[in-house]
Design an enzyme around this catalytic site. Structure first.
Site, short mmCIF file in Angstrom:
data_model
loop_
_atom_site.label_atom_id
_atom_site.label_comp_id
_atom_site.label_asym_id
_atom_site.label_seq_id
_atom_site.Cartn_x
_atom_site.Cartn_y
_atom_site.Cartn_z
N ASP A 48 0.89 -1.08 0.06
CA ASP A 48 0.06 0.11 -0.10
C ASP A 48 0.91 1.35 0.07
O ASP A 48 1.54 1.56 0.96
CB ASP A 48 -1.00 -0.08 1.32
CG ASP A 48 -2.03 -1.02 1.12
OD1 ASP A 48 -1.77 -2.02 0.35
OD2 ASP A 48 -2.98 -0.79 2.06
N LYS A 102 -10.55 0.70 -2.54
CA LYS A 102 -10.63 0.66 -1.37
C LYS A 102 -10.90 2.03 -0.33
O LYS A 102 -9.90 2.58 -0.32
CB LYS A 102 -9.07 -0.02 -0.95
CG LYS A 102 -9.13 -0.23 0.60
CD LYS A 102 -7.99 -1.32 1.02
CE LYS A 102 -8.07 -1.48 2.41
NZ LYS A 102 -6.92 -2.45 2.74
N LYS A 111 -6.73 3.58 -3.14
CA LYS A 111 -7.27 3.61 -1.98
C LYS A 111 -7.42 5.07 -1.63
O LYS A 111 -6.46 6.01 -1.65
CB LYS A 111 -6.19 2.98 -1.17
CG LYS A 111 -6.32 2.65 0.30
CD LYS A 111 -5.46 1.62 0.95
CE LYS A 111 -5.45 1.80 2.45
NZ LYS A 111 -4.60 1.00 3.10
#
Ligand SMILES: O=P(O)(O)O[C@H]1O[C@H](CO)[C@@H](O)[C@H]1O
Length: 484
Positions: free
Chosen positions: A314, A410, A378
């Site tokens: 991430d 996300k 995200k």
């Protein structure tokens, strides 16, 4: 063996108090590092004052407790703090703690200490495994009559710091993305910090670290046939290299931070052990939390994470570069991260949408990410005042639809109950079509949501998606804050 030695009695007391007969592993926790074993299972704490002839540390940051328990089912005995020769203890008094360990059956001793760093790459906050030491101070615990039942008069120090244990430490550190350096430790008796000339001399002689402990215990342990590993927490640059005067206050402040890293190393490992054999995936955050990390460092961290089997990265988009007009820099950092992936890595890009000035910027960055071929957009790290928002999520959904190639989203940060989560899910269903949503392309940042979801899971119409998603747990590398 002479049964009158105090260490027999110390070992008996520890056995009686803990109900444990034998301990495989021991740790000595140096200045400010005493909290490292606080979280162990089946914990018993015994004050050194209860143990005959045990030298009592008089320096701040050395609590003076034996802490016993288990980590991953392995019995561990830890010393919170050590006595130093500069405190005026007779050298032979340092035999008692180590020989107590011997009597308890300890085979491996892990020492930790706070130390000065002599090289540029050993800056404060660094952890370094000790590969060897230099000791010019003759007065060590083994001076005097030798107890041949414990070990020989003359003993070999070629592999005083077990190469095998060094390898294991490096492997563990790599597995949990903890940067770990290595170095030779120069022992000074103290209590003064060294002079700049002494530091220069030590550097010339091949030392990398300097401190006032560890060596007496290493010698005593090696003599007794205990394998030693030692870890320094660098709390300052050595005298003359450091731009500020050296102090014990600095040692304690820095070691407090590093102590957390050490505990995380131990307890992340614990968690990993528990996940073994489950379908839980490991993700790690990179360039976290502000997207302003040093590329050389975070690329190395990402590489280590992938080598250690991380499934997902991430990456916090360098949005500050972008906002400062350095768009090319931001894009090139993104591309380098993307190029690092192996065939199965899932790359999620955290845009930190709450920090972006408008939805136009969210869209521009989303488009750049999609063109780079990433796997998930995200929203947030959860570390900024504004986290996930329906507006930003809606921009993600449109950008992905317009791009026409698969990419997941996300929403993350601040999603704490399933009613809110359900709203995000409905948005995705409306934008992409209900049948198009699955765990492969829709996730939540679940850390704040998990308990709430577990309570209400059965009534949620997206049960399958959510259950699948819960199999993907984010583990942040110990140097970072936990992502949301
Ligand atoms: O080596 P430990 O015990 O961690 O402590 C280090 O920190 C103290 C100096 O601040 C000295 O005792 C030095 O040896």
């Amino acid at each position: 063996m002479n049964k009158n030695k105090a260490y027999y009695e110390c070992a008996d007391i520890i056995r009686a108090r803990t109900g444990m007969k034998r301990f495989r592993t021991a740790a000595i926790l140096g200045s400010g590092l005493g909290s490292v074993l606080e979280g162990i299972d089946k914990k018993t704490v015994i004050s050194y004052a209860e143990l005959p002839d045990f030298p009592l540390p008089k320096v701040e940051g050395h609590a003076g407790n034996v802490i016993c328990g288990e980590i991953n089912g392995v019995s561990v005995v830890g010393f919170q703090g050590r006595a130093h020769l500069y405190e005026g203890h007779p050298p032979q008094s340092l035999l008692t703690p180590i020989r107590t360990l011997k009597m308890l059956g300890v085979e491996v001793l892990v020492q930790t200490n706070s130390a000065g760093g002599l090289r540029e790459n050993l800056k404060p906050g660094t952890l370094a495994v000790i590969t060897d030491h230099i000791n010019f101070f003759g007065n060590i615990p083994l001076t005097g009559e030798n107890d041949a039942a414990i070990g020989p008069r003359f003993f070999d120090m070629t592999h005083a710091y077990s190469p095998e244990l060094i390898k294991i430490m490096k492997r563990c550190a790599a597995e949990y993305c903890i940067p770990l350096k290595e170095g030779v430790y120069a022992y000074f008796m103290g209590p003064n910090f060294e002079t700049p000339a002494e530091i220069r001399a030590m550097k010339l002689l091949g030392a990398d670290l300097v401190g006032m402990s560890t060596v007496p215990e290493t010698l005593t342990a090696v003599h007794a046939g205990i394998q030693v590993a030692a870890l320094s927490c660098v709390t300052n640059y050595g005298a003359g290299i450091s731009k500020t005067p050296l102090s014990h206050e600095e040692t304690l402040a820095e070691s407090k931070i590093a102590g957390k890293k050490m505990s995380e190393l131990i307890f992340v490992k614990h968690a990993r052990g528990q996940l073994k054999g489950t379908p839980v995936k490991i993700a790690t955050v990179i360039n976290f939390p502000h997207g302003t990390g040093n590329p050389a460092e975070y690329m190395e961290t990402a590489k280590q994470a992938l080598e250690s089997g991380a499934d997902e990265l991430d990456f916090v988009f360098p949005y500050r570069d972008w906002l400062n007009g350095n768009r090319t820099v931001a894009v090139s950092k993104l591309q380098s991260m993307s190029a690092l992936r192996n065939g199965r890595t899932v790359l999620k890009i955290i845009l930190e949408t709450g920090e972006l000035p408008d939805l136009k910027t969210v869209r521009e960055i989303s488009d750049v990410c999609l063109q780079t071929g990433i796997d998930f957009l995200k929203t947030s790290t959860g570390k900024t005042p504004v986290s996930a928002s329906p507006e930003a999520t809606s921009v993600f959904l449109e950008a992905i639809r317009d791009f026409g190639h698969p990419c997941g989203i996300k929403p993350s940060g601040g999603i704490r109950d399933y009613a809110v989560a359900d709203r995000y899910l409905s948005m995705a269903e409306t934008a992409w079509g209900k049948d198009m949503i699955s765990a492969a392309n829709f996730r939540f940042g679940a850390s704040g949501l998990l308990d709430n979801l577990l309570g209400g899971l059965s009534s949620l119409h997206t049960e399958n998606t959510v259950q699948q998603d819960m199999k993907n747990i984010s583990v942040s590398p110990p140097f970072n804050n936990t992502p949301h």
